[in-house]
Every structure is written in structure tokens, then in C-alpha cells.
Design a protein around this motif. Structure first.
Motif, short mmCIF file in Angstrom:
data_model
loop_
_atom_site.label_atom_id
_atom_site.label_comp_id
_atom_site.label_asym_id
_atom_site.label_seq_id
_atom_site.Cartn_x
_atom_site.Cartn_y
_atom_site.Cartn_z
N ALA A 20 19.89 -18.35 45.34
CA ALA A 20 18.85 -19.30 45.23
C ALA A 20 17.86 -18.97 46.30
CB ALA A 20 19.63 -20.72 45.27
N ALA A 21 18.21 -18.56 47.58
CA ALA A 21 17.09 -18.45 48.36
C ALA A 21 16.29 -17.17 48.02
CB ALA A 21 17.83 -18.25 50.01
N GLN A 22 16.93 -16.17 47.78
CA GLN A 22 16.27 -15.03 47.39
C GLN A 22 15.18 -15.16 46.11
OE1 GLN A 22 18.39 -11.41 46.89
NE2 GLN A 22 19.16 -11.26 49.21
N ALA A 23 15.57 -15.81 45.09
CA ALA A 23 14.59 -16.19 43.96
C ALA A 23 13.73 -17.48 44.50
CB ALA A 23 15.89 -17.17 43.19
N MET A 24 13.85 -18.11 45.46
CA MET A 24 12.94 -18.90 46.02
C MET A 24 11.79 -18.32 46.77
SD MET A 24 15.12 -22.39 47.06
CE MET A 24 13.76 -23.69 47.07
N THR A 25 12.34 -17.43 47.70
CA THR A 25 11.31 -16.40 48.54
C THR A 25 10.20 -15.68 47.46
OG1 THR A 25 12.87 -14.85 48.91
CG2 THR A 25 12.55 -16.53 50.41
N ALA A 26 11.16 -15.07 46.51
CA ALA A 26 10.45 -14.16 45.58
C ALA A 26 9.36 -15.32 44.73
CB ALA A 26 11.35 -13.72 44.36
N ALA A 27 9.73 -16.46 44.38
CA ALA A 27 8.75 -17.17 43.68
C ALA A 27 7.42 -17.61 44.81
CB ALA A 27 9.25 -18.83 43.50
N LEU A 28 7.72 -17.58 45.93
CA LEU A 28 6.58 -17.73 47.07
C LEU A 28 5.78 -16.50 46.61
CD1 LEU A 28 8.27 -19.47 50.18
CD2 LEU A 28 7.00 -20.35 48.37
N ALA A 29 6.61 -15.36 46.90
CA ALA A 29 5.56 -14.19 46.77
C ALA A 29 4.77 -14.00 45.50
CB ALA A 29 6.67 -13.01 46.71
N ILE A 84 8.18 -23.95 42.51
CA ILE A 84 6.67 -24.29 42.06
C ILE A 84 6.55 -25.72 42.43
CG2 ILE A 84 5.11 -24.32 40.02
CD1 ILE A 84 6.76 -22.12 38.82
N LEU A 85 7.27 -26.36 42.40
CA LEU A 85 7.22 -27.96 42.37
C LEU A 85 7.24 -28.42 43.85
CD1 LEU A 85 9.57 -29.22 39.56
CD2 LEU A 85 7.26 -28.56 39.50
N ILE A 86 7.90 -27.63 44.73
CA ILE A 86 8.01 -27.80 46.25
C ILE A 86 7.58 -26.82 47.06
CG2 ILE A 86 9.94 -29.50 45.70
CD1 ILE A 86 11.88 -27.21 46.79
N ALA A 87 6.53 -25.96 46.62
CA ALA A 87 6.15 -24.87 47.18
C ALA A 87 5.62 -25.11 48.82
CB ALA A 87 4.94 -24.21 46.58
N ARG A 88 4.95 -26.37 49.03
CA ARG A 88 4.49 -26.49 50.17
C ARG A 88 5.67 -27.13 51.11
NH1 ARG A 88 -1.00 -26.92 50.26
NH2 ARG A 88 -1.83 -27.25 48.65
N ALA A 89 6.74 -27.59 50.64
CA ALA A 89 7.76 -27.82 51.42
C ALA A 89 8.60 -26.68 51.97
CB ALA A 89 8.57 -28.96 50.96
N VAL A 90 8.85 -25.72 50.86
CA VAL A 90 9.40 -24.61 51.04
C VAL A 90 8.88 -23.79 52.10
CG1 VAL A 90 10.35 -22.60 50.01
CG2 VAL A 90 10.57 -24.93 49.02
N ILE A 95 11.82 -19.94 58.87
CA ILE A 95 12.83 -19.53 59.55
C ILE A 95 14.39 -19.95 58.67
CG2 ILE A 95 14.19 -19.90 61.66
CD1 ILE A 95 11.85 -20.94 63.13
N ALA A 96 14.56 -21.13 58.16
CA ALA A 96 15.70 -21.04 57.54
C ALA A 96 15.78 -20.12 56.30
CB ALA A 96 15.59 -22.57 56.76
#
Length: 213
Positions: A20-29, A84-90, A95-96
Motif C-alpha cells: 500500500a505504501a509503495q502504491a501511495m508513493t507512486a501515486a504522489l509521483a 488522490i483524496l488525501i494527497a496533502r496529508a500524505v 519520513i514515515a
């Protein structure tokens, strides 16, 4: 998921979190490249599942993990879309995510080594399988984002995967406690990666300027 032994419940849970974390970091990219929502989800899936997929294809290990368990594909897609919905918080949790990425690198490396071992491959193939599982997804992400892959930069990343794989595979054939050795390998690999980040350990760079001959 990545064919971890059923007894390694903790590592299995960590691998789900890392997916899940890798998917989220990829989404930010993907967001930095202004991709549409479909592109965000696809990049998340490719990043999280790409390493294991390439490994299985090269080793002829079928069915692929996400084909056998579509829930992994769903997990990565949902995690990427949620970003996409929580991008600013993510974005504030950088560091996490570095820690989670390090966990993913170590866990996926061990999982890749396990798959190759189950297929009775030689030690070099076991190590390479671990490295592919841990690193290839990030390479695909960077290529699709038109960036130089992290694997090919000076930062210690592939080196951590190789050391983790060597350490983990050194127990193969020895009568050691599997769970204890897995936990020790996880601790060694994670510590190595986090120390490399903290102290900015790097591999030597090759710099060639054709104009200065």
C-alpha cells in the motif's frame, strides 16, 4: 502474497502495508507528473507489483501473485486512488514513507529469495531474484515518470537488497530457526537502509566529462 511462508505472519502483514505504501508513493509521483486518475492507479499497481511480476516471469513461476490473488491488485489500486483524496496529508508523512519503503525493500527481497529457493535455483539466481523483487517496481515507476531510476543513482538501494539477500540466503541449507533468522535478516536489512538514509551513504559515482579531455 509474495509467497512468504505461512508462519511468517508478521512479515506478511508488513508486506501488505509496504504494498500500500509503495502504491501511495507512486501515486504522489504520478501527481507530480499531472497524470489522470487511471494513470495514478496504474502507476501504483505497477510500482507495488512490478518487481514480483518480473521475477515470476523470468523464473517461470506461475500463476503470478496478483493473478492468483486479485485482492493484491485491488489493494494497490485503492491505495493509489485514496492518495488522490488525501494527497496533502500524505505529502507531510515523508519520513514515515521512507521507513515503509525500507520495510518493503527488505521484505520483498526476502520474499523473492524464498521463491527462487523453492524452485531450487542457484545462489546467484536467488540473490538476483530478491533484488528484482525489491527494486524493479521502483525502476518501472521512475521510467514511466521519466526520471533516472533510484537504483542507478549513488544512493544505497540495490546494495541494501543484495546484502539482505546474501544474509538471508546464507541460512539456506543450515539447520537454523527459520523464524529467528527471518527476523534477524529483517532487522539487519532495515537498519542498513535506514542508516544509509540517515547518514547519506552513497556508492562511488562515475563522472565522465567528454569536454575535458
Amino acid at each position: 502474497m509474495w509467497n512468504l511462508p505461512p508462519s511468517d505472519t508478521v512479515l506478511h502483514v508488513l508486506s501488505l502495508v509496504a504494498l500500500a505504501a509503495q502504491a501511495m508513493t507512486a501515486a504522489l509521483a504520478a501527481g507530480r507528473r499531472s497524470m489522470d486518475w487511471v494513470g495514478v492507479c496504474l502507476l501504483g499497481c505497477v510500482t507495488a507489483l512490478g518487481g514480483g511480476t518480473i521475477r515470476d516471469v523470468l523464473l517461470g513461476h506461475y500463476p503470478l501473485a496478483w493473478v492468483q490473488n486479485p485482492s493484491y491488485l485491488a489493494l494497490t489500486a485503492v491505495a493509489a486512488f485514496a492518495t488522490i483524496l488525501i494527497a496533502r496529508a500524505v505529502h507531510r508523512l515523508s519520513i514515515a514513507f521512507l521507513v515503509l519503503d525500507a520495510i518493503g525493500l527488505v521484505v520483498f527481497t526476502m520474499a523473492g529469495c524464498d521463491v527462487a529457493r523453492q524452485l531450487n535455483e542457484s545462489l546467484p539466481i536467488v540473490i538476483v531474484s530478491g533484488m528484482i523483487t525489491g527494486c524493479a517496481g521502483g525502476v518501472l515507476r521512475d521510467i514511466l515518470c521519466n526520471d533516472i531510476p533510484l537504483l542507478f543513482r549513488a544512493e544505497l538501494y540495490a546494495s541494501v537488497s543484495i546484502v539482505t539477500g546474501l544474509f538471508y540466503a546464507s541460512a539456506f541449507g543450515l539447520k537454523l530457526n527459520d523464524e529467528a533468522w527471518t527476523a534477524l535478516t529483517f532487522a539487519v536489512g532495515l537498519s542498513f537502509r535506514l542508516l544509509a538514509i540517515r547518514y547519506k551513504w552513497e556508492m562511488p559515482k562515475f563522472v565522465f566529462d567528454d569536454e575535458r579531455r
